[in-house]
Structure formats: C-alpha cells, structure tokens
Design a protein around this motif. Structure first.
Motif, short mmCIF file in Angstrom:
data_model
loop_
_atom_site.label_atom_id
_atom_site.label_comp_id
_atom_site.label_asym_id
_atom_site.label_seq_id
_atom_site.Cartn_x
_atom_site.Cartn_y
_atom_site.Cartn_z
N GLY A 15 0.81 -1.22 0.00
CA GLY A 15 0.00 0.00 0.00
C GLY A 15 0.84 1.27 0.00
N ILE A 16 2.00 1.23 0.67
CA ILE A 16 2.90 2.39 0.68
C ILE A 16 3.45 2.65 -0.72
CG2 ILE A 16 5.10 3.23 1.55
CD1 ILE A 16 3.04 3.42 3.63
N ILE A 17 3.81 1.56 -1.43
CA ILE A 17 4.33 1.72 -2.79
C ILE A 17 3.24 2.21 -3.73
CG2 ILE A 17 5.48 0.53 -4.69
CD1 ILE A 17 6.63 -1.42 -2.69
N ALA A 18 2.03 1.66 -3.58
CA ALA A 18 0.92 2.07 -4.45
C ALA A 18 0.56 3.53 -4.24
CB ALA A 18 -0.29 1.18 -4.21
N ALA A 19 0.80 4.06 -3.02
CA ALA A 19 0.47 5.46 -2.76
C ALA A 19 1.29 6.43 -3.58
CB ALA A 19 0.65 5.76 -1.27
N ALA A 20 2.42 5.96 -4.15
CA ALA A 20 3.25 6.84 -4.97
C ALA A 20 2.67 7.05 -6.36
CB ALA A 20 4.66 6.26 -5.09
N CYS A 21 1.78 6.17 -6.81
CA CYS A 21 1.26 6.27 -8.18
C CYS A 21 0.42 7.53 -8.38
CB CYS A 21 0.46 5.02 -8.51
SG CYS A 21 1.48 3.52 -8.57
N PRO A 22 -0.54 7.88 -7.49
CA PRO A 22 -1.26 9.14 -7.68
C PRO A 22 -0.34 10.36 -7.65
CG PRO A 22 -2.42 7.74 -6.12
CD PRO A 22 -1.09 7.10 -6.35
N ASP A 23 0.73 10.29 -6.85
CA ASP A 23 1.65 11.43 -6.78
C ASP A 23 2.48 11.55 -8.06
OD1 ASP A 23 0.86 12.17 -4.19
OD2 ASP A 23 2.10 10.59 -3.33
N LEU A 24 2.79 10.42 -8.70
CA LEU A 24 3.45 10.48 -10.01
C LEU A 24 2.51 11.10 -11.04
CD1 LEU A 24 5.31 7.04 -10.32
CD2 LEU A 24 6.35 9.32 -10.41
N LYS A 25 1.25 10.72 -11.00
CA LYS A 25 0.27 11.29 -11.93
C LYS A 25 0.14 12.79 -11.72
CE LYS A 25 -4.62 10.99 -13.19
NZ LYS A 25 -5.90 10.27 -12.96
N LYS A 26 0.10 13.23 -10.47
CA LYS A 26 -0.03 14.65 -10.17
C LYS A 26 1.20 15.43 -10.61
CE LYS A 26 -1.77 15.42 -6.18
NZ LYS A 26 -1.91 15.57 -4.71
#
Length: 328
Positions: free
Chosen positions: A162-173
């Motif tokens: 879940g911590i790794i997946a949380a980086a995906c929206p921040d990459l998109k932003k």
C-alpha cells in the motif's frame, strides 16, 4: 643550416628504405627515450549507452521534485508522522547493469505509466522497507529497527504494498503539466531477476530519493526508461518553462478561477461632458445639460472605469436594463 629535401627526394628516400637499399641505423642506448606510460585504456563502445545522456531531459528535475513533495505529504498522512522525501541525484544507466547493482532484500514495485511506452520501477532498499514495516505494525520511529538479512515474506510484502501504491497518484499529479498519466502498481518483486520491463541494454533514467521519518532514513529509487520519456522532451522545454505551447498548470487554473470570481463595478454611461466648476456651482433645479449625443445613440457600458461594450437602454421585469450590442 641544413638543406630541406624536396618532395621528389623524399619519395626516392622512402622507396629506397622500403626496398632495403638503405639500412636504418639503430639508436644508441643514450638516444632511446621510452614513451611515457599513460593510464589504462578505456573501452569505448559506440553501440552501447554512454554517460553523455545524463542530463538529456531538460527541467525533468522540476517534475521529480514535485513528486518528492507530494509523496512526502502522502506518507505523512498515512504514517501519522512527519516524512520528508528529498531528491538526491539523477543518472542514466543500462537496465541490466542497474538491476545487478540493486541492494539485496529490498522491494521493487513495477508501476504502469500509461500512455507512456513502458512502465517504471519504484525500489525501496532494505532499510526503508523494514522501517516502514515496523511503523505500519505499530512501531515507533524513535527506536532502532532490526534490518533482517533476508528477503521479505509474502505477508510482509503485502503490508508494504500500500505504501508503494500510494506513490502512483503522486506520479500522476507531478506529470500532470506534461501528460495525463494513468499510473498504478502492477506487482511487487523482491528478486531483480524477475523484473523485465525493457531489454537489458535499454537506457534508464535513475533518480534516487532519501526518505526520512524522524531519525529513520532509507533510500527510494525511481527508474523510468528513456524510451518512455523521449516523447516528453519538447513538452519539458515548453510546458515547464512557460513557452508558447505550454499546458495549464494547477496554479494557473486556480488563478483563473479566482480572477473569474472577482467582483467588478459595471456602469452604463449616458454621456460625458466637461464643465467648469463655476458653471456647476450655478446649477439650478430644472437646468438641462447637453451630453453631446443623439437620444438614440447607444450607451457606453463601463467596467471599472474602462469602456468595454456598447448597449441600448430598456426595461426588464419592471427595472431599467441594457442590452449589449457590441464592443467599444
């Protein structure tokens, strides 16, 4: 002064040497000078990646710094502790070489970056992985954690996922000013040999970050193939620096929204005339002031003391109104 040989004489001399008609005198020991020994020869392969492409993508560091800030805030909210993510260095490496140098017992998150050509990698080293695991399981960031010299189990990987997946929206932003990404975590591996997103000799842009939680510190690495970033090179030059073809950023959109909601004064002016103060002081009830325009002439619609539109007077719902018929 010695005579300089002519071109024909030099040609005859070389021919005689080649045919053995003239013997070359060996130099004496005192005349021999050994060449200076230089450094070791370095192999140059023109078909493989060279380090010259390290800074190929202009202004990409701005995008990656934005990702670091956003991801730091996401981790802070998730862990309920102050987390700082700071970008350290960027370099270009071959995919195979990069994988061989990865730290053991870390986690490798494979992320999708549609519509880019290939996905990317988010690598947590063992220090960061085990520290986050302890925090998620109720540990305190002020203590010292044990870093096990073994790969994480499947259960431990699921906790960190879940911590790794949380980086995906921040990459998109972070990439929003350049491209609308659909980023998502595909899977998490702890064995680099099982990760094959590009050919072994493909160029990868490697960005390293330091993640700090109170007195705990670990390393996060973001790896994106050059082939995925190549189509964004021109957008990086224009979009980030504010060139002619730039896209709207979040700041510009918010500024536009606030400007559109700003209240201004709108007035319909019948006419305008200049008079002396003496004449104004002599005004009486019933006096007529000539505005210098025809009764049927359009009114001037003034926005913050600046004439903007032409309008005709009228009535709507029992109140005076104007109809805009053009611009001034």
């Amino acid at each position: 002064m010695e005579r300089i040989l002519t071109k024909d004489e030099i040609a005859e001399l070389l021919s005689a040497v080649q045919e053995g008609e003239i013997e070359l005198e060996a130099l004496g020991d005192d005349e021999f000078v050994a060449p200076e020994r230089g450094g070791e020869a370095t192999r140059l392969d023109l078909l493989r990646l060279q380090d010259s492409g390290r800074w190929r993508f202009q202004n990409l560091d701005i995008i990656l710094d934005a990702f670091a800030r956003n991801y730091g805030m996401s981790l802070t909210n998730r862990l309920q502790s102050s987390v700082m993510v700071k970008r350290n260095d960027m370099e270009t490496r071959e995919f195979e070489t990069f994988l061989s140098d990865l730290p053991k017992n870390g986690l490798i998150g494979i992320v999708r970056l549609d519509p880019l050509k290939s996905g990317g990698l988010l690598i947590f080293d063992d220090q960061l992985s085990y520290s986050l695991l302890e925090l998620l399981l109720g540990g305190t960031s002020r203590g010292k954690f044990t870093i096990f010299q073994r790969p994480m189990t499947a259960i431990e990987v699921n906790v960190i996922k879940g911590i790794i997946a949380a980086a995906c929206p921040d990459l998109k932003k972070a990439f929003a000013p350049l491209e609308t990404l659909e980023s998502a975590l595909v899977k998490v591996e702890n064995n680099p040999r099982l990760v094959t997103i590009v050919p072994p000799d493909a160029a990868m842009l490697i960005t390293r970050f330091t993640v700090t939680v109170d007195n705990l510190q670990g390393r996060l690495t973001l790896a994106i193939p050059h082939a995925s970033l190549d189509p964004l090179r021109e957008k990086l030059k224009e979009g980030v620096l504010g060139g002619g073809g730039r896209r709207e950023t979040l700041w510009s959109r918010r500024l536009q929204e606030e400007v559109c909601n700003t209240e201004v004064t709108l007035a319909a002016a019948l006419g305008k005339v200049s008079l002396r103060v003496r004449d104004i002081l002599d005004f009486q009830v019933g006096d007529i002031i000539d505005l210098g325009c025809e009764p049927s002439a359009p009114l001037s619609l003034v926005v913050e003391d600046r004439a903007k539109f032409l309008a005709l007077p009228g009535v709507k719902n029992g109140k005076k109104a104007v109809r805009i018929i053009g611009e001034t």
